[in-house]
Design a protein around this motif. Structure first.
Motif, PDB file in Angstrom:
ATOM      1  N   GLU A 493       0.841  -1.183   0.000  1.00 44.99           N
ATOM      2  CA  GLU A 493       0.000   0.000   0.000  1.00 44.99           C
ATOM      3  C   GLU A 493       0.886   1.246   0.000  1.00 44.99           C
ATOM      4  N   PRO A 494       0.603   2.211  -0.862  1.00 45.74           N
ATOM      5  CA  PRO A 494       1.489   3.387  -0.946  1.00 45.74           C
ATOM      6  C   PRO A 494       1.666   4.110   0.385  1.00 45.74           C
ATOM      7  N   ARG A 495       0.647   4.121   1.237  1.00 43.76           N
ATOM      8  CA  ARG A 495       0.751   4.866   2.490  1.00 43.76           C
ATOM      9  C   ARG A 495       1.221   3.993   3.649  1.00 43.76           C
ATOM     10  N   ASP A 496       1.670   2.792   3.330  1.00 45.49           N
ATOM     11  CA  ASP A 496       2.319   1.964   4.346  1.00 45.49           C
ATOM     12  C   ASP A 496       3.537   2.720   4.868  1.00 45.49           C
ATOM     13  N   PRO A 497       3.697   2.827   6.191  1.00 40.40           N
ATOM     14  CA  PRO A 497       4.816   3.611   6.744  1.00 40.40           C
ATOM     15  C   PRO A 497       6.176   3.177   6.206  1.00 40.40           C
ATOM     16  N   ARG A 498       6.343   1.897   5.895  1.00 42.01           N
ATOM     17  CA  ARG A 498       7.634   1.437   5.375  1.00 42.01           C
ATOM     18  C   ARG A 498       7.890   1.983   3.967  1.00 42.01           C
ATOM     19  N   PHE A 499       6.841   2.059   3.148  1.00 41.28           N
ATOM     20  CA  PHE A 499       7.028   2.611   1.801  1.00 41.28           C
ATOM     21  C   PHE A 499       7.255   4.115   1.863  1.00 41.28           C
ATOM     22  N   VAL A 500       6.499   4.812   2.702  1.00 42.48           N
ATOM     23  CA  VAL A 500       6.683   6.261   2.850  1.00 42.48           C
ATOM     24  C   VAL A 500       8.092   6.560   3.334  1.00 42.48           C
ATOM     25  N   ALA A 501       8.579   5.760   4.289  1.00 43.02           N
ATOM     26  CA  ALA A 501       9.939   5.959   4.790  1.00 43.02           C
ATOM     27  C   ALA A 501      10.969   5.698   3.693  1.00 43.02           C
ATOM     28  N   THR A 502      10.688   4.730   2.841  1.00 42.77           N
ATOM     29  CA  THR A 502      11.608   4.435   1.730  1.00 42.77           C
ATOM     30  C   THR A 502      11.668   5.606   0.754  1.00 42.77           C
ATOM     31  N   VAL A 503      10.508   6.177   0.435  1.00 41.57           N
ATOM     32  CA  VAL A 503      10.481   7.348  -0.446  1.00 41.57           C
ATOM     33  C   VAL A 503      11.314   8.473   0.158  1.00 41.57           C
ATOM     34  N   ASP A 504      11.144   8.709   1.452  1.00 39.57           N
ATOM     35  CA  ASP A 504      11.907   9.778   2.120  1.00 39.57           C
ATOM     36  C   ASP A 504      13.409   9.503   2.058  1.00 39.57           C
ATOM     37  N   ALA A 505      13.793   8.262   2.311  1.00 37.83           N
ATOM     38  CA  ALA A 505      15.215   7.919   2.315  1.00 37.83           C
ATOM     39  C   ALA A 505      15.814   8.048   0.916  1.00 37.83           C
ATOM     40  N   LEU A 506      15.070   7.636  -0.095  1.00 41.91           N
ATOM     41  CA  LEU A 506      15.564   7.752  -1.467  1.00 41.91           C
ATOM     42  C   LEU A 506      15.720   9.209  -1.877  1.00 41.91           C
ATOM     43  N   GLU A 507      14.797  10.051  -1.445  1.00 46.46           N
ATOM     44  CA  GLU A 507      14.917  11.473  -1.765  1.00 46.46           C
ATOM     45  C   GLU A 507      16.178  12.073  -1.142  1.00 46.46           C
ATOM     46  N   ARG A 508      16.487  11.650   0.073  1.00 49.16           N
ATOM     47  CA  ARG A 508      17.688  12.195   0.735  1.00 49.16           C
ATOM     48  C   ARG A 508      18.969  11.718   0.073  1.00 49.16           C
ATOM     49  N   SER A 509      18.986  10.495  -0.417  1.00 53.09           N
ATOM     50  CA  SER A 509      20.253   9.907  -0.868  1.00 53.09           C
ATOM     51  C   SER A 509      20.468   9.968  -2.377  1.00 53.09           C
ATOM     52  N   LEU A 510      19.389  10.041  -3.168  1.00 57.36           N
ATOM     53  CA  LEU A 510      19.529   9.900  -4.616  1.00 57.36           C
ATOM     54  C   LEU A 510      19.108  11.118  -5.421  1.00 57.36           C
ATOM     55  N   CYS A 511      18.514  12.106  -4.787  1.00 53.19           N
ATOM     56  CA  CYS A 511      17.943  13.214  -5.558  1.00 53.19           C
ATOM     57  C   CYS A 511      18.850  14.423  -5.626  1.00 53.19           C
ATOM     58  N   ASP A 512      18.909  15.009  -6.805  1.00 53.31           N
ATOM     59  CA  ASP A 512      19.538  16.306  -7.038  1.00 53.31           C
ATOM     60  C   ASP A 512      18.432  17.239  -7.496  1.00 53.31           C
ATOM     61  N   GLY A 513      17.819  17.932  -6.543  1.00 49.23           N
ATOM     62  CA  GLY A 513      16.656  18.747  -6.886  1.00 49.23           C
ATOM     63  C   GLY A 513      15.539  17.839  -7.369  1.00 49.23           C
ATOM     64  N   PRO A 514      14.971  18.128  -8.542  1.00 48.64           N
ATOM     65  CA  PRO A 514      13.874  17.292  -9.042  1.00 48.64           C
ATOM     66  C   PRO A 514      14.338  15.953  -9.608  1.00 48.64           C
ATOM     67  N   TYR A 515      15.624  15.819  -9.870  1.00 46.45           N
ATOM     68  CA  TYR A 515      16.130  14.653 -10.590  1.00 46.45           C
ATOM     69  C   TYR A 515      16.547  13.543  -9.625  1.00 46.45           C
ATOM     70  N   MET A 516      16.472  12.307 -10.108  1.00 48.60           N
ATOM     71  CA  MET A 516      16.818  11.162  -9.268  1.00 48.60           C
ATOM     72  C   MET A 516      17.776  10.230  -9.996  1.00 48.60           C
ATOM     73  N   ARG A 517      18.844   9.821  -9.284  1.00 47.13           N
ATOM     74  CA  ARG A 517      19.779   8.830  -9.803  1.00 47.13           C
ATOM     75  C   ARG A 517      19.257   7.422  -9.522  1.00 47.13           C
ATOM     76  N   ARG A 518      19.883   6.439 -10.138  1.00 51.41           N
ATOM     77  CA  ARG A 518      19.401   5.056 -10.004  1.00 51.41           C
ATOM     78  C   ARG A 518      19.735   4.451  -8.641  1.00 51.41           C
ATOM     79  N   TYR A 519      20.966   4.631  -8.205  1.00 53.49           N
ATOM     80  CA  TYR A 519      21.430   3.973  -6.973  1.00 53.49           C
ATOM     81  C   TYR A 519      22.603   4.746  -6.426  1.00 53.49           C
ATOM     82  N   GLU A 520      22.970   4.463  -5.191  1.00 54.69           N
ATOM     83  CA  GLU A 520      24.015   5.251  -4.541  1.00 54.69           C
ATOM     84  C   GLU A 520      25.369   4.560  -4.518  1.00 54.69           C
ATOM     85  N   ALA A 521      25.403   3.246  -4.590  1.00 57.64           N
ATOM     86  CA  ALA A 521      26.674   2.525  -4.521  1.00 57.64           C
ATOM     87  C   ALA A 521      27.410   2.623  -5.858  1.00 57.64           C
ATOM     88  N   PRO A 522      28.738   2.736  -5.843  1.00 59.17           N
ATOM     89  CA  PRO A 522      29.496   2.738  -7.095  1.00 59.17           C
ATOM     90  C   PRO A 522      29.288   1.424  -7.850  1.00 59.17           C
TER      91      PRO A 522
END
Length: 608
Positions: A493-522
Motif C-alpha cells: 500500500e502506498p501509504r504503508d509507513p515502510r514505503f513512505v519511509a523508503t520514499v523519504d530515504a531515497l529522496e535524501r540519498s539519490l535526488c539532485d533537486g527534481p532529478y533522481m539517480r538510479r542507486y548510490e553505490a558505485p
C-alpha cells in the motif's frame, strides 16, 4: 515552433551534428533522427538494429554520413511536428530572410487492406520566402561508415550501391547539382524519395504528395483514438507517438531506444547499444499505451512475447533479444568511429544478453496479463497461453531468491536484488489472478501461496532497519530507486509507513533537486553522475500515490522542461546543466511522461 540561432557555428556555418536536439520520424519498420538544421544524422537500415547508413550523430567528422539541405548564408531555423502526427517540419532562413521548408516523414498508412510501411524516407522542400540558394549533401555510408557507395544515375534518380543494400533517390531536383553538392536557387517545390532500388509507379511529385496526405491521415486518426488526460495533452500525444514508433511491427518487438553509444554522462564510457528489445522496458511501454487505450501495440508485442516464451520452453529467458528474436547479440567495439562528440567507444551488440536478470520472468507475465482480462482484443489469451505462462512462473519461483545482475545490469556484481524478487512476486500474483479469472481455484491458491511466501520474505529481508528503507538487495544497506516500483505493481500500500519511509530515504540519498539517480553505490564505472529519467518519474508516481501531489506536479513540470524542443527525452538528464545524455529517444523516459500525466491530471469531468 522553436527557433534556434546559428551560434557556435562549425563547418559550413552550422554546429557539429552531435546533439540530441533532434526529432524522430519512422513507420514501425525503421526510423531516422533529423536535427534542427534539417540534417538526417542517424538512420539504420533495413531495420532499427541495422547498418546506420546515416551516422553523423556518432561520427561528427567529415567522414560522417548525413543528408542535409544547406542554405547559403544560413541564419536561423524553426522546427516542429505537424500536430498529432509523426511528420516533421523544419524551416531554414538565411541572413536576408529568405527561407525554405523541409517536410520529413516515413510513409505509414493502410493500403490494399494492410499496413504500408516501406523502408522509404520522404523529404519535401519548398521555398517559403524570397529566392534562397541551397545545396543538397547526400552522403550515405555502408558497413558502419567504412564503405562509400558506388553512384549510378538515371533520368530522375541516383543509386547508392553498397555491398549488401542499394538505396535509390528519386527526385525532381536537378541531379547535376546533387552530384556536385553545389548551391542552386530553390525556385519551386522539390521532392526527394530515398528508399529501395525500385522504380516508382507514378510521378515523383504525385507519390510524395499522396504519401504525405495518407501518412498524416493515419497518424491523426491514430491519435484521435487515444484516451488522454485533460492536462498535458500535447506532451502525452507526442510521447505516445514516439512509443509507437519504437515498435518493430514485423515481429512485435519494442526497442529500448533508436541509437547506440550515446554516453550516459560526458566521457563516462557508459556507452551501450539499446536498439534491441528488453522485456522489462517493453512491459512498461505496453502498460503506458494501454493506459491511453492504445491496445494495438500490446497485441503486436504479445505475438513477439509468445515466441520468446515458446523458445524458452520453461527454461532461462534472456533479459533482451534481437528484434527478430536473435539470441546472440555479441558486444563489440568499433574503434574507427569517434563516437558522440568524440566520446567513444561505439558499441554494437550488448553483453547484457548473457546476463541472468531474474526480474525478466515477472516482466513477461506482467506484459501479458492484460490479454487475459481485456475483451477488446481480437485474440484474447486463453488456457493454452496461461499454461505456457505457468512455466515462466515456475522459473520465477525457482530463481526468486538467487543472486543476479539486477535490473541495472551490473557486470561485475551479483546479489539477491530486491527488484528482481519483487518481479518474481508479481509473476506469481498475476498468475493467481489469471487462474481466478478462468475459475481454476486450485491453481489460483497455488500461485497466491507462492506470492505470499515471496512477499513475506521481501518484507523481512529487504528492509534495512538502519536506513529505515527497503534496500537494493537482501541484507543490504545501499538504496536503489527501483524500490519505488513496489507501489506501482501493487506489492505494498502506498501509504504503508515502510514505503513512505523508503520514499523519504531515497529522496535524501539519490535526488539532485527534481532529478533522481538510479542507486548510490558505485558500480563498474564508479558512481552515476547523471539522473536516470525513469527513476524521476517513479518518484513522481510514488509521491502522487502517498498524497504529495503538489510536490509531484512540481517535479513533473521540471521533467517537461527537460525535454528537447520537440517534446522528446533521452535516457538521462544532467542535474547541473539540464542537458540530455544517454540513448535517444528512450522509451522508458517517454513512458514516464505518459504515466505522470495520467496520474496527475485533473479529471475531465472537472471541466466539461
Amino acid at each position: 515552433m522553436s527557433a534556434h540561432p546559428a551560434d557556435a557555428a562549425g563547418p559550413r556555418g552550422l554546429p557539429p551534428p552531435s546533439s540530441l536536439d533532434v526529432g524522430v520520424i519512422g513507420n514501425c519498420a525503421y526510423s531516422a533522427l533529423v536535427d534542427r538544421y534539417a540534417r538526417v544524422v542517424w538512420c539504420c537500415l533495413p531495420r532499427f538494429d541495422g547498418d546506420p547508413v546515416f551516422n553523423a550523430l556518432i561520427d561528427p567528422s567529415d567522414d560522417g554520413a548525413l543528408w542535409s539541405f544547406e542554405l547559403e548564408s544560413f541564419a536561423r531555423s524553426e522546427q516542429y511536428y505537424e500536430p498529432n502526427t509523426a511528420i516533421l517540419r523544419t524551416r531554414l532562413y538565411d541572413t536576408q530572410g529568405q527561407g525554405i521548408e523541409v517536410v520529413d516523414f516515413a510513409p505509414r498508412f493502410i493500403s490494399r487492406n494492410r499496413m504500408f510501411r516501406p523502408l522509404t524516407l520522404v523529404r519535401r522542400v519548398k521555398p517559403i520566402a524570397g529566392a534562397p540558394r541551397m545545396r543538397v549533401v547526400l552522403r550515405p555510408r555502408f558497413e558502419w561508415g567504412t564503405v562509400r557507395p558506388t553512384l549510378t544515375q538515371g533520368s530522375h534518380h541516383i543509386r547508392y550501391v553498397g555491398p549488401t543494400q542499394t538505396l535509390r533517390l528519386n527526385t525532381n531536383a536537378p541531379l547535376s547539382y546533387i552530384f556536385a553538392e553545389s548551391h542552386f536557387v530553390v525556385d519551386r517545390p522539390m521532392d526527394f524519395i530515398l528508399g529501395p532500388d525500385e522504380t516508382l509507379q507514378e510521378g515523383i511529385r504525385e507519390v510524395a504528395r499522396a504519401f504525405e496526405q495518407d501518412t498524416a491521415a493515419y497518424w491523426r486518426t491514430w491519435s484521435s483514438r487515444l484516451h488522454i488526460p485533460l492536462e498535458w495533452q500535447e506532451a502525452t500525444i507526442r510521447a505516445a507517438i514516439t512509443l509507437k514508433l519504437s515498435l518493430f511491427e514485423d515481429t512485435g518487438a519494442i526497442i529500448a531506444a533508436m541509437t547506440t553509444s550515446i554516453p550516459e554522462a560526458p566521457g563516462s564510457q557508459r556507452n551501450w547499444d539499446y536498439r534491441y528489445c528488453w522485456l522489462r522496458d517493453a512491459f512498461f511501454v505496453v502498460r503506458a499505451l494501454n493506459s491511453l487505450s492504445e491496445i494495438g501495440t500490446m497485441e503486436d508485442y504479445l505475438r513477439w512475447l509468445g515466441n520468446v516464451v515458446a523458445q524458452a520452453a520453461g527454461g532461462h529467458i534472456k533479459p533482451l533479444y534481437g528484434i527478430g528474436l536473435e539470441l546472440d547479440l555479441q558486444e563489440q567495439v568499433l574503434p574507427h568511429l569517434p563516437g558522440y562528440r568524440g566520446m567513444g567507444p561505439v558499441r554494437v551488440g550488448n553483453q547484457a544478453h548473457e546476463h541472468f536478470q531474474h526480474d525478466v520472468y515477472g516482466n513477461v507475465i506482467l506484459g501479458a496479463a492484460q490479454a487475459f482480462h481485456d475483451r477488446r482484443l481480437l485474440r484474447p489469451a486463453g488456457l493454452a497461453e496461461f499454461q505456457q505462462l505457468e512455466q515462466v512462473g515456475e522459473q520465477a519461483w525457482r530463481v526468486h531468491d538467487q543472486p543476479d545482475a539486477g535490473m541495472w545490469e551490473l557486470r561485475t556484481r551479483a546479489r539477491v536484488h530486491t527488484s528482481s524478487c519483487l518481479m518474481s512476486w508479481a509473476a506469481c500474483d498475476r498468475l493467481g489472478k489469471i487462474a481466478t479469472r478462468f475459475g481454476l481455484g486450485d491453481r489460483a491458491q497455488f500461485w497466491h501461496q507462492r506470492a505470499h511466501h515471496i512477499r513475506e520474505r521481501i518484507l523481512r529481508e529487504a528492509w534495512s532497519e538502519r536506513r529505515q528503507a527497503f534496500a537494493e538487495s537482501f541484507g543490504g544497506q545501499d538504496l536503489d530507486a527501483s524500490a519505488l516500483l513496489m507501489a506501482e505493481v501493487g506489492f505494498i500500500e502506498p501509504r504503508d509507513p515502510r514505503f513512505v519511509a523508503t520514499v523519504d530515504a531515497l529522496e535524501r540519498s539519490l535526488c539532485d533537486g527534481p532529478y533522481m539517480r538510479r542507486y548510490e553505490a558505485p558500480d563498474d564505472f564508479g558512481k552515476p553522475e547523471t539522473a536516470f529519467n525513469i527513476c524521476t518519474f517513479w518518484r513522481i508516481d510514488a509521491l502522487a500515490r502517498i498524497g504529495r501531489t503538489a510536490q509531484a506536479r512540481e517535479i513533473f513540470e521540471a521533467m517537461l522542461a527537460a525535454r528537447n524542443h520537440l517534446g522528446l527525452l533521452s535516457e538521462d538528464t544532467h542535474p547541473l546543466t539540464g542537458e540530455m545524455w544517454g540513448n535517444f529517444p528512450q522509451t522508458y523516459s517517454m513512458v514516464g511522461l505518459i504515466n505522470g500525466a495520467v496520474r496527475l491530471s485533473v479529471p475531465w469531468d472537472t471541466q466539461i
